[in-house]
Design a protein around this motif. Structure first.
Motif, PDB file in Angstrom:
ATOM      1  N   ALA A  67     -21.085 -14.032 -48.072  1.00 46.10           N
ATOM      2  CA  ALA A  67     -21.997 -15.297 -47.800  1.00 46.10           C
ATOM      3  C   ALA A  67     -21.316 -16.567 -48.286  1.00 46.10           C
ATOM      4  O   ALA A  67     -21.227 -17.658 -47.855  1.00 46.10           O
ATOM      5  CB  ALA A  67     -23.211 -14.983 -48.747  1.00 46.10           C
ATOM      6  N   ASP A  68     -20.405 -16.484 -49.498  1.00 43.31           N
ATOM      7  CA  ASP A  68     -19.830 -17.484 -49.963  1.00 43.31           C
ATOM      8  C   ASP A  68     -18.424 -17.771 -49.145  1.00 43.31           C
ATOM      9  O   ASP A  68     -18.214 -19.014 -48.933  1.00 43.31           O
ATOM     10  CB  ASP A  68     -19.268 -17.161 -51.539  1.00 43.31           C
ATOM     11  N   ASN A  69     -17.897 -16.917 -48.601  1.00 46.17           N
ATOM     12  CA  ASN A  69     -16.835 -17.224 -47.747  1.00 46.17           C
ATOM     13  C   ASN A  69     -17.414 -18.005 -46.407  1.00 46.17           C
ATOM     14  O   ASN A  69     -16.716 -18.810 -46.018  1.00 46.17           O
ATOM     15  CB  ASN A  69     -16.243 -15.888 -47.341  1.00 46.17           C
ATOM     16  N   THR A  70     -18.402 -17.491 -46.044  1.00 42.97           N
ATOM     17  CA  THR A  70     -19.056 -18.057 -44.809  1.00 42.97           C
ATOM     18  C   THR A  70     -19.458 -19.753 -45.297  1.00 42.97           C
ATOM     19  O   THR A  70     -19.111 -20.779 -44.458  1.00 42.97           O
ATOM     20  CB  THR A  70     -20.288 -17.458 -44.433  1.00 42.97           C
ATOM     21  N   LYS A  71     -19.802 -19.991 -46.384  1.00 43.00           N
ATOM     22  CA  LYS A  71     -20.148 -21.127 -46.911  1.00 43.00           C
ATOM     23  C   LYS A  71     -18.934 -22.250 -46.918  1.00 43.00           C
ATOM     24  O   LYS A  71     -19.051 -23.208 -46.184  1.00 43.00           O
ATOM     25  CB  LYS A  71     -20.655 -21.310 -48.240  1.00 43.00           C
ATOM     26  N   LYS A  72     -17.852 -21.550 -47.286  1.00 38.68           N
ATOM     27  CA  LYS A  72     -16.649 -22.332 -47.750  1.00 38.68           C
ATOM     28  C   LYS A  72     -16.045 -22.670 -46.290  1.00 38.68           C
ATOM     29  O   LYS A  72     -15.481 -23.705 -46.013  1.00 38.68           O
ATOM     30  CB  LYS A  72     -15.897 -21.703 -48.553  1.00 38.68           C
ATOM     31  N   ARG A  73     -15.968 -21.592 -45.388  1.00 39.90           N
ATOM     32  CA  ARG A  73     -14.898 -21.718 -44.136  1.00 39.90           C
ATOM     33  C   ARG A  73     -15.884 -22.292 -43.206  1.00 39.90           C
ATOM     34  O   ARG A  73     -14.993 -23.078 -42.352  1.00 39.90           O
ATOM     35  CB  ARG A  73     -14.602 -20.271 -43.669  1.00 39.90           C
ATOM     36  N   LEU A  74     -17.191 -22.158 -42.809  1.00 42.17           N
ATOM     37  CA  LEU A  74     -17.471 -22.801 -41.920  1.00 42.17           C
ATOM     38  C   LEU A  74     -18.759 -23.695 -42.157  1.00 42.17           C
ATOM     39  O   LEU A  74     -18.919 -24.758 -41.118  1.00 42.17           O
ATOM     40  CB  LEU A  74     -18.574 -21.554 -41.169  1.00 42.17           C
ATOM     41  N   TYR A  75     -19.339 -24.039 -43.459  1.00 42.14           N
ATOM     42  CA  TYR A  75     -20.268 -25.339 -43.450  1.00 42.14           C
ATOM     43  C   TYR A  75     -19.900 -26.169 -44.486  1.00 42.14           C
ATOM     44  O   TYR A  75     -20.397 -27.061 -44.058  1.00 42.14           O
ATOM     45  CB  TYR A  75     -21.446 -24.480 -43.807  1.00 42.14           C
ATOM     46  N   GLN A  76     -19.148 -25.737 -45.652  1.00 36.93           N
ATOM     47  CA  GLN A  76     -18.809 -26.678 -46.407  1.00 36.93           C
ATOM     48  C   GLN A  76     -17.810 -27.850 -46.061  1.00 36.93           C
ATOM     49  O   GLN A  76     -16.888 -27.615 -45.229  1.00 36.93           O
ATOM     50  CB  GLN A  76     -18.296 -26.074 -47.787  1.00 36.93           C
ATOM     51  N   PRO A  77     -18.119 -29.195 -46.019  1.00 31.39           N
ATOM     52  CA  PRO A  77     -17.241 -30.219 -45.514  1.00 31.39           C
ATOM     53  C   PRO A  77     -16.133 -30.153 -46.524  1.00 31.39           C
ATOM     54  O   PRO A  77     -15.825 -29.534 -47.598  1.00 31.39           O
ATOM     55  CB  PRO A  77     -18.146 -31.617 -45.871  1.00 31.39           C
ATOM     56  N   GLN A  78     -14.963 -30.452 -45.808  1.00 29.45           N
ATOM     57  CA  GLN A  78     -13.589 -30.521 -46.472  1.00 29.45           C
ATOM     58  C   GLN A  78     -13.703 -31.608 -47.348  1.00 29.45           C
ATOM     59  O   GLN A  78     -13.644 -33.036 -46.924  1.00 29.45           O
ATOM     60  CB  GLN A  78     -12.527 -30.723 -45.357  1.00 29.45           C
ATOM     61  N   VAL A  79     -13.582 -31.462 -48.660  1.00 32.00           N
ATOM     62  CA  VAL A  79     -13.319 -32.487 -49.748  1.00 32.00           C
ATOM     63  C   VAL A  79     -12.082 -32.211 -50.506  1.00 32.00           C
ATOM     64  O   VAL A  79     -11.941 -31.100 -50.999  1.00 32.00           O
ATOM     65  CB  VAL A  79     -14.641 -32.360 -50.443  1.00 32.00           C
ATOM     66  N   LYS A  80     -11.313 -33.238 -50.694  1.00 30.85           N
ATOM     67  CA  LYS A  80     -10.200 -33.360 -51.345  1.00 30.85           C
ATOM     68  C   LYS A  80     -10.452 -34.347 -52.520  1.00 30.85           C
ATOM     69  O   LYS A  80     -10.332 -35.401 -52.416  1.00 30.85           O
ATOM     70  CB  LYS A  80      -8.882 -33.536 -50.740  1.00 30.85           C
ATOM     71  N   GLY A  81     -10.766 -33.888 -53.615  1.00 24.69           N
ATOM     72  CA  GLY A  81     -11.062 -34.572 -54.800  1.00 24.69           C
ATOM     73  C   GLY A  81     -12.526 -34.821 -54.972  1.00 24.69           C
ATOM     74  O   GLY A  81     -13.592 -33.976 -55.017  1.00 24.69           O
ATOM     75  N   THR A  82     -13.053 -36.267 -54.230  1.00 20.68           N
ATOM     76  CA  THR A  82     -14.745 -36.612 -54.493  1.00 20.68           C
ATOM     77  C   THR A  82     -14.919 -37.117 -53.364  1.00 20.68           C
ATOM     78  O   THR A  82     -13.982 -38.023 -52.675  1.00 20.68           O
ATOM     79  CB  THR A  82     -14.631 -37.336 -55.945  1.00 20.68           C
ATOM     80  N   ARG A  83     -16.027 -37.022 -52.971  1.00 18.73           N
ATOM     81  CA  ARG A  83     -16.353 -37.637 -51.589  1.00 18.73           C
ATOM     82  C   ARG A  83     -17.988 -37.824 -51.706  1.00 18.73           C
ATOM     83  O   ARG A  83     -18.798 -37.265 -52.401  1.00 18.73           O
ATOM     84  CB  ARG A  83     -16.422 -36.571 -50.576  1.00 18.73           C
ATOM     85  N   LEU A  84     -18.438 -38.996 -51.269  1.00 17.52           N
ATOM     86  CA  LEU A  84     -19.960 -39.298 -51.567  1.00 17.52           C
ATOM     87  C   LEU A  84     -20.442 -39.368 -50.054  1.00 17.52           C
ATOM     88  O   LEU A  84     -20.003 -39.649 -49.060  1.00 17.52           O
ATOM     89  CB  LEU A  84     -19.848 -40.926 -51.780  1.00 17.52           C
ATOM     90  N   MET A  85     -21.386 -38.509 -49.987  1.00 14.84           N
ATOM     91  CA  MET A  85     -22.118 -38.222 -48.782  1.00 14.84           C
ATOM     92  C   MET A  85     -23.646 -38.361 -48.837  1.00 14.84           C
ATOM     93  O   MET A  85     -24.416 -38.538 -50.091  1.00 14.84           O
ATOM     94  CB  MET A  85     -22.127 -36.662 -48.589  1.00 14.84           C
ATOM     95  N   ALA A  86     -24.323 -38.809 -47.698  1.00 19.12           N
ATOM     96  CA  ALA A  86     -25.662 -39.347 -47.614  1.00 19.12           C
ATOM     97  C   ALA A  86     -26.239 -39.044 -46.210  1.00 19.12           C
ATOM     98  O   ALA A  86     -25.595 -38.984 -45.424  1.00 19.12           O
ATOM     99  CB  ALA A  86     -25.806 -40.795 -48.321  1.00 19.12           C
ATOM    100  N   GLY A  87     -27.677 -39.579 -46.260  1.00 20.62           N
ATOM    101  CA  GLY A  87     -28.130 -39.780 -45.060  1.00 20.62           C
ATOM    102  C   GLY A  87     -28.057 -38.628 -43.750  1.00 20.62           C
ATOM    103  O   GLY A  87     -28.160 -37.359 -44.297  1.00 20.62           O
ATOM    104  N   GLU A  88     -28.098 -38.887 -42.567  1.00 18.78           N
ATOM    105  CA  GLU A  88     -28.119 -37.824 -41.759  1.00 18.78           C
ATOM    106  C   GLU A  88     -26.700 -36.999 -41.839  1.00 18.78           C
ATOM    107  O   GLU A  88     -26.945 -35.794 -41.554  1.00 18.78           O
ATOM    108  CB  GLU A  88     -28.245 -38.745 -40.106  1.00 18.78           C
ATOM    109  N   GLU A  89     -25.768 -37.526 -42.186  1.00 16.49           N
ATOM    110  CA  GLU A  89     -24.349 -36.822 -42.187  1.00 16.49           C
ATOM    111  C   GLU A  89     -24.727 -35.567 -43.106  1.00 16.49           C
ATOM    112  O   GLU A  89     -24.323 -34.334 -42.863  1.00 16.49           O
ATOM    113  CB  GLU A  89     -23.141 -37.542 -42.967  1.00 16.49           C
ATOM    114  N   LEU A  90     -25.158 -35.937 -44.325  1.00 19.53           N
ATOM    115  CA  LEU A  90     -25.253 -34.661 -45.268  1.00 19.53           C
ATOM    116  C   LEU A  90     -26.678 -33.961 -44.865  1.00 19.53           C
ATOM    117  O   LEU A  90     -26.454 -32.634 -45.047  1.00 19.53           O
ATOM    118  CB  LEU A  90     -25.238 -35.289 -46.742  1.00 19.53           C
ATOM    119  N   ALA A  91     -27.535 -34.560 -44.282  1.00 16.86           N
ATOM    120  CA  ALA A  91     -28.780 -33.626 -43.889  1.00 16.86           C
ATOM    121  C   ALA A  91     -28.280 -32.883 -42.816  1.00 16.86           C
ATOM    122  O   ALA A  91     -28.685 -31.746 -43.007  1.00 16.86           O
ATOM    123  CB  ALA A  91     -29.799 -34.584 -43.339  1.00 16.86           C
TER     124      ALA A  91
END
Length: 299
Positions: free
Chosen positions: A132-156
């Motif tokens: 479950a966690d490998n799938t989250k990381k590899r397929l669904y989690q956005p690539q973030v290096k450090g810090t990223r601000l997300m909102a709206g339709e992109e995050l939804a």
């Protein structure tokens, strides 16, 4: 300086809960309030909290069992701080969790949610990473290096495709959380529903992976658990995804609507549960899991 509440809805293993509490009290940043809402009946628990002798800790026991959703709602109602963490009663904080999250919140004034770095532990406290966690990381989690601000339709769209967030680790802006809270009609998918509701209200999220500061405990699914393979959780999920897809369409967020209708991570999860249901000859569960895994709301 923003204020913080740790809200701990408790039911279950006493030792794991005590470890969770100790991890809060071990924070290097000592400016916080811990509120424990006990939904159980273990006789030794009230005395243990009294013996802590720490005025930052507030303990209350429900007069009767409220269940998960109602106890979560009570946590929201009793929260007071600028930011609120509703951690699991078997999860653990690294000592710098609050220092890290406070810094992220103060660096982005008014941000609605802060998702810090998380590692997964098993029932024995060992760092692990299953399917479950490998799938989250590899397929669904956005690539973030450090810090990223997300909102709206992109995050939804991202979380509706596959919910890669670790709900108990998130710090929520208290005012926004208390305005929206948890929906009464969901008992399993209420964390995702809350995030999407907040995004619709215009809230933003800071995602940070520069440091691992939270340990999320994932217990193995027991083959002896009838509920684990009954498929009931996926019936609720399908109902939610259908409803939220229509809301996304009405809002003019077509990518989020498509992600909700396809809900690929939820369907993959149901698929992984099918072998267990088949081994148990749980015919109703097999039908529910297969229906969820192989059917989407795509037109």
């Amino acid at each position: 300086m923003v204020t913080f509440d740790f809200m701990l809805p408790y039911y279950g293993d006493v030792r794991l809960m005590q470890d969770a509490v100790r991890s809060v009290l071990a924070q290097t940043d000592r400016e916080f309030r811990l509120v424990v809402i006990d939904d159980g009946r273990e006789a030794q628990v009230p005395g243990w909290f009294e013996g802590l002798g720490d005025d930052r800790v507030h303990y209350t026991r429900n007069a009767h069992n409220l269940g998960i959703t109602k106890n979560f709602q009570k946590c929201v109602e009793l929260s007071e701080a600028d930011y609120v963490v509703i951690m699991g009663c078997d999860d653990l904080l690294h000592p710098d969790y609050l220092k890290t999250v406070r810094g992220l919140a103060e660096a982005t004034p008014g941000v609605g949610m802060v998702q810090p770095g998380v590692e997964v532990i098993d029932g024995a406290g060992r760092v692990t990473q299953g399917l479950a966690d490998n799938t989250k990381k590899r397929l669904y989690q956005p690539q973030v290096k450090g810090t990223r601000l997300m909102a709206g339709e992109e995050l939804a769209a991202s979380v509706l495709r596959g919910n890669w967030l670790y709900f108990p680790s998130i710090a929520w802006r208290g005012e926004a959380l208390r305005k929206v809270s948890f929906r009464d009609d969901y008992s399993v998918i209420q964390d995702l529903a809350l995030v999407v509701d907040l995004l619709e209200a215009g809230e933003r999220m800071v995602v940070d992976n520069s440091a691992t500061v939270f340990q999320y405990r994932r217990h193995a699914v027991s083959e002896s658990s009838v509920q684990a393979f009954s498929g009931t959780r996926f019936t609720e999920a399908a109902r939610y995804f259908h409803a939220v897809a229509e809301r996304m369409d009405a809002r003019g967020w077509p990518k989020a609507a498509r992600a909700a209708r396809f809900h690929s991570a939820s369907r993959l999860h149901a698929l992984t549960m099918l072998p267990g249901a088949l081994r148990r000859r749980h015919s109703e569960g097999v039908r529910a899991l297969a229906r969820h895994a192989f059917t989407s709301g795509q037109s």
